[in-house]
Motif scaffolding. Sequence first.
Motif, PDB file in Angstrom:
ATOM      1  N   ILE A  30       0.827  -1.204   0.000  1.00 34.67           N
ATOM      2  CA  ILE A  30       0.000   0.000   0.000  1.00 34.67           C
ATOM      3  C   ILE A  30       0.864   1.259   0.000  1.00 34.67           C
ATOM      4  O   ILE A  30       0.386   2.363  -0.217  1.00 34.67           O
ATOM      5  CB  ILE A  30      -0.993   0.005   1.190  1.00 34.67           C
ATOM      6  CG1 ILE A  30      -2.075   1.060   0.992  1.00 34.67           C
ATOM      7  CG2 ILE A  30      -0.310   0.262   2.496  1.00 34.67           C
ATOM      8  CD1 ILE A  30      -3.437   0.529   1.065  1.00 34.67           C
ATOM      9  N   ALA A  72       0.423   5.880   2.600  1.00 36.94           N
ATOM     10  CA  ALA A  72      -0.709   4.958   2.673  1.00 36.94           C
ATOM     11  C   ALA A  72      -2.000   5.688   2.304  1.00 36.94           C
ATOM     12  O   ALA A  72      -2.819   5.178   1.535  1.00 36.94           O
ATOM     13  CB  ALA A  72      -0.810   4.360   4.072  1.00 36.94           C
ATOM     14  N   SER A 115      -2.284   6.159  -1.377  1.00 32.00           N
ATOM     15  CA  SER A 115      -2.659   4.978  -2.148  1.00 32.00           C
ATOM     16  C   SER A 115      -4.160   4.901  -2.333  1.00 32.00           C
ATOM     17  O   SER A 115      -4.647   4.507  -3.391  1.00 32.00           O
ATOM     18  CB  SER A 115      -2.172   3.710  -1.446  1.00 32.00           C
ATOM     19  OG  SER A 115      -0.984   3.271  -2.032  1.00 32.00           O
ATOM     20  N   SER A 168      -2.655   0.522  -7.381  1.00 29.35           N
ATOM     21  CA  SER A 168      -3.069   1.025  -6.068  1.00 29.35           C
ATOM     22  C   SER A 168      -4.374   0.378  -5.629  1.00 29.35           C
ATOM     23  O   SER A 168      -4.566   0.119  -4.428  1.00 29.35           O
ATOM     24  CB  SER A 168      -3.233   2.541  -6.100  1.00 29.35           C
ATOM     25  OG  SER A 168      -2.023   3.147  -6.457  1.00 29.35           O
ATOM     26  N   ALA A 185      -3.500  -2.801  -4.170  1.00 26.73           N
ATOM     27  CA  ALA A 185      -2.915  -2.558  -2.846  1.00 26.73           C
ATOM     28  C   ALA A 185      -4.008  -2.321  -1.810  1.00 26.73           C
ATOM     29  O   ALA A 185      -3.907  -2.798  -0.672  1.00 26.73           O
ATOM     30  CB  ALA A 185      -1.960  -1.375  -2.899  1.00 26.73           C
ATOM     31  N   VAL A 186      -5.046  -1.586  -2.208  1.00 23.17           N
ATOM     32  CA  VAL A 186      -6.149  -1.333  -1.277  1.00 23.17           C
ATOM     33  C   VAL A 186      -6.835  -2.652  -0.907  1.00 23.17           C
ATOM     34  O   VAL A 186      -7.189  -2.877   0.258  1.00 23.17           O
ATOM     35  CB  VAL A 186      -7.143  -0.324  -1.880  1.00 23.17           C
ATOM     36  CG1 VAL A 186      -8.426  -0.282  -1.069  1.00 23.17           C
ATOM     37  CG2 VAL A 186      -6.510   1.055  -1.949  1.00 23.17           C
ATOM     38  N   PHE A 194      -4.772  -4.330   1.603  1.00 30.23           N
ATOM     39  CA  PHE A 194      -4.942  -3.642   2.892  1.00 30.23           C
ATOM     40  C   PHE A 194      -6.229  -4.085   3.579  1.00 30.23           C
ATOM     41  O   PHE A 194      -6.226  -4.420   4.770  1.00 30.23           O
ATOM     42  CB  PHE A 194      -4.943  -2.133   2.676  1.00 30.23           C
ATOM     43  CG  PHE A 194      -5.309  -1.350   3.909  1.00 30.23           C
ATOM     44  CD1 PHE A 194      -4.360  -1.075   4.867  1.00 30.23           C
ATOM     45  CD2 PHE A 194      -6.609  -0.903   4.107  1.00 30.23           C
ATOM     46  CE1 PHE A 194      -4.683  -0.370   6.004  1.00 30.23           C
ATOM     47  CE2 PHE A 194      -6.945  -0.205   5.241  1.00 30.23           C
ATOM     48  CZ  PHE A 194      -5.981   0.061   6.198  1.00 30.23           C
TER      49      PHE A 194
END
Lengths: 291, 328
Positions: A136, B66, B69, B300, B303-304, B307
């Motif tokens: 992230i 963060a 993102s 991204s 990536a989320v 997360f």
Amino acid sequence: MTATTLAPGSAATPPLRRPRRARSPWLHVVMVPLTLLWLSPVAYVGLIAFRSFDDIAARGLAALPASFTLDGFATAFSGGGLVRALGNSITVTACAVLASLLLSSWAAYSLSRFAIPGRKTILLAMLAGNLLPPQILLVPVARISESLGIADTLFALVAVQVGFGIGFYTFVLHGFMRGLPEELFEAARLDGAGAGRIYLRIVLPLSRPAMAALAALATTWIFNDLIWALTVLRSESKFPITAALLNLMGGYSSAWNVIAAASLVAAVPTAVVFFLFQKQFVSGLLVGSNK
Amino acid sequence: MSSDVRAAARPARRGPDGPRPASGARGPARPGGPSLGARLRRVPLLVWVFLLLPLAVELFWVFWPAANSFSLSLTRWDGISPAEPVGLQNFTDLAEDPIFRTALTNNALWVLGFGVLSVVGGLALAVALNKPGRGVGFYRSAIYLPMVVSMAVTGLFWRVMYQPGGPVNAGLEAVGLGSLQRQWLADPDVALAAILVAAVWRQVGYIMVLYLAGLKGCDATLEEAAAVDGASAWQRFWHIVMPQLRGVNTVVFAVTVIDSLRTFDIVWAMTRGGPYNTTQLLSTYMFQQAFTSGNLGYASAIAVVIFVLAIGFIITYLARQARAEEQS
């Protein structure tokens, strides 16, 4: 231990010895082959690193060595830029470990010894930052280091490593510093020592065991890192050993002796740290898992 | 140093609230003591610098990126032209993306395989090597030696092992299982499992260290009492030892899942997600989208997703640490 302190032939000896004798053979019967199996990848790679290219080509990777040569190491060092990569890794690791420990010892000292409002929340938020999945952060970190003009520098890599690690180190050091006896601090204050002098004369020296454990752990983490290096660095001349190794893999894809030699070289520094500081290393792993 | 001046004044100011430390409030003042303003004034300037500097470094390199993102995940961006807002388009694209679905499935399999194998292995070894004895130190060292080898180097080691004429195939041949020989990392059916074996080889030592510490904290007299009552070794383990390891289990569980979602290096070193994207994990696919294909917005969004999957376990871990913090 207790058995040996008793007089030989005393009545208590047999029951104490029996469980030991019953347990031992099976443990070894299972553990000896398992240990050998566990070490075999390292041993194989070690064997291959010292074989010649022709020997591997003619007799296969799995054959026992019929040759002994340092060619693999020589090629890796001359053609693979391994020396430079090792230098980069050592520079980054040393700077990042020192900077992280310095900064996090400051944060831990202030959070553990002073009535800072909301300090528990701050501490847990810092730890949370370290637990985030690095994915992230990758794209924005690459962008930020570019806009700061530090993209593709070792400095950027050090900065990212410090920023990402600091939360965990602070958390661990906080736990340790909180346990230091308050009497020492009282006495120092009565002697007129300020916060800065207390930090230098009392907190730092007494925190040495915790710092050593974290240093051993952080060294292996930072030295072994790959993803931050690939994110921040572009040019091969800046690559640390892990990233350089993957590049080498592309260039010498069939020269297994070169690849094996280079992987060994990459593994040696952390292995040395491990064997020198095994105790600190293991206690470092345990922090944050407090049973 | 202004702090020295402040400290010199402190003993005098401490005088009136002298009895307080004796009343049990040892160390830093607890809430409920003096007012907020008074407490703030007692914290020397240097200490504020000590706290705010590291905090600023972390805010800048972790929390600010963060947050970025999340906003980037709502854009289409190639890193050169300005980012173009597309709303939730990236996420709807992800749902349709077959490679993303493979990566998601692979990640689920990875969490399971990595978790179960390394926990069972690590726990079994910890129980076996818990009591000191001849050779135990050596066995322990051998098991956690792989931990010091980086994930990338582990990947290379095992690439050598898995080569067509390499030790794994030769070993299978030697024990009469020659029919199982294959091109481990080039075969879509087994490549992910082959990488998993390498990752577990490295992880077991870590889990063993955690459980060894947990076992050290267990009350041995309880087990002895159960043994006297005639409980078998298996019963003692499940009913006496395991309940005492609950704390370690939570940590191991959270750490394993968080690590699984992060796994990148070893796959990147061994297959880069190939053959035909069959070993793609969320992290490798994200990295490829970002830095190979240059789809920064799409990356991204992945990536989320990572997360969101990780956050529950991060909170579990944090909650446990917070509780431990309160107890001590």
